[in-house]
Design an enzyme around this catalytic site. Structure first.
Site, PDB file in Angstrom:
ATOM      1  N   HIS A 137       0.840  -1.210   0.000  1.00 33.13           N
ATOM      2  CA  HIS A 137       0.000   0.000   0.000  1.00 33.13           C
ATOM      3  C   HIS A 137       0.872   1.256   0.000  1.00 33.13           C
ATOM      4  O   HIS A 137       0.567   2.249  -0.658  1.00 33.13           O
ATOM      5  CB  HIS A 137      -0.872   0.055   1.266  1.00 33.13           C
ATOM      6  CG  HIS A 137      -1.875  -1.038   1.402  1.00 33.13           C
ATOM      7  ND1 HIS A 137      -1.825  -1.963   2.409  1.00 33.13           N
ATOM      8  CD2 HIS A 137      -2.975  -1.338   0.673  1.00 33.13           C
ATOM      9  CE1 HIS A 137      -2.859  -2.794   2.307  1.00 33.13           C
ATOM     10  NE2 HIS A 137      -3.562  -2.444   1.254  1.00 33.13           N
ATOM     11  N   VAL A 153       4.056  -6.092  -4.656  1.00 37.71           N
ATOM     12  CA  VAL A 153       5.224  -6.030  -3.766  1.00 37.71           C
ATOM     13  C   VAL A 153       5.281  -7.350  -3.006  1.00 37.71           C
ATOM     14  O   VAL A 153       4.265  -7.825  -2.483  1.00 37.71           O
ATOM     15  CB  VAL A 153       5.112  -4.836  -2.796  1.00 37.71           C
ATOM     16  CG1 VAL A 153       6.313  -4.791  -1.853  1.00 37.71           C
ATOM     17  CG2 VAL A 153       5.010  -3.536  -3.584  1.00 37.71           C
TER      18      VAL A 153
END
Ligand code: PAF
Length: 285
Positions: free
Chosen positions: A37, A177
């Protein structure tokens, strides 16, 4: 960083902040923030002059037997992380604020695209996602919105909504990620026991195996999918929900693979449902 709880207040502060043509970049989330995020926030900082992050666990996108009640939440920690990363406005509305009339009568649906992959197993999920993203876009009126490619089908649907409904927002999507060992970052990883966390790695190993077969010259989707299945065959404790190789725009399964095509997986590790995906051309990247 200013924390904002209501739609009216957010509209007010953003109207002021937009003065002088300053542009708004928006990162919608359900909170329990992780580095994935926060990279979206970094990107939003590059794209816009003002960064808005929303935290809203959207009941509309959870099925009756799903994890709405147990979805991880830690607002104070999220606020600290968002502040440290340079968020200007943190929008965190209550459910009654977002849905004052209860379940909305008017929703956004995308039949065919929604019924594939995750949508096949989570009926109504993408209707909930598109409806709340549409509402958030109407409240924030962002110039840019940044999403993570881990939720690949979500990105495809949001882009399509923006195109089909002529929405004035530029969608950016960033690569997944991963933890150093390859596990895709997800707020739901917190559900995993240490043993499940270890076993979950086979999801990354499986899609990497499929993508490697492609990199080595194989274009038969059946052969690529076999390579993915072979990894899971050695992991009887993982229950695979789907493994598919699809066109990234239509989500149609492909028979002959190209570099843009996406290998997508959903699997249960214990009670935790995890998803991951890889664009074949990114193999080895
Ligand atoms: O990806 C998420 O966290 C959610 O689906 C989103 C986009 C914030 C909508 O609730």
């Amino acid at each position: 960083m200013q924390i904002v709880r209501t739609r009216d207040e957010l509209r007010d502060v953003l109207n002021g902040a937009r003065a002088g043509g300053r542009r708004v970049a928006f990162v919608p989330t359900m909170g329990y923030l992780h580095e994935g995020h926060l990279r979206l926030v970094d990107r939003a900082r590059q794209l816009g002059d003002i960064v808005v992050l929303s935290i809203f666990v959207n009941p509309l996108q959870f099925g009756p037997s799903e994890d709405l009640a147990s979805y991880p939440r830690d607002f104070d920690r999220d606020a600290r992380l968002a502040h440290a990363r340079g968020v200007d406005f943190l929008f965190a509305p209550a459910v009654e604020e977002m849905y004052p009339n209860g379940r909305p009568l008017v929703t956004v649906t995308a039949p065919t695209l929604s019924d594939r992959l995750c949508g096949k197993y989570r009926p109504g999920h993408f209707e909930g996602v598109l409806t709340v993203v549409n509402k958030l876009f109407n409240i924030v009126r962002p110039d840019f919105a940044v999403f993570g490619r881990k939720d690949f089908q979500q990105v495809v649907l949001v882009r399509r909504m923006v195109e089909d409904l002529d929405m004035q927002v530029i969608i950016d999507a960033l690569p997944t990620v991963r933890e150093p060992d390859g596990l895709a970052m997800s707020s739901r990883n917190t559900y995993l026991s240490p043993d499940e966390r270890q076993r979950a790695l086979s999801i990354y190993r499986a899609i990497t195996a499929g993508a490697r077969v492609f990199r080595d010259g194989e274009t038969s989707a059946a052969a690529i999918l076999d390579a993915v299945r072979a990894v899971f065959a050695a992991e009887p404790d993982i229950v695979v929900q789907y493994i598919e190789l699809v066109n990234p725009r239509t989500l149609d399964p492909v028979t002959t693979a190209g570099p843009e095509d996406v290998l997508a997986v959903a699997a249960f590790v214990g009670r935790t449902r995890l998803i991951d995906n890889m664009t074949l051309g990114d193999a080895g990247a």
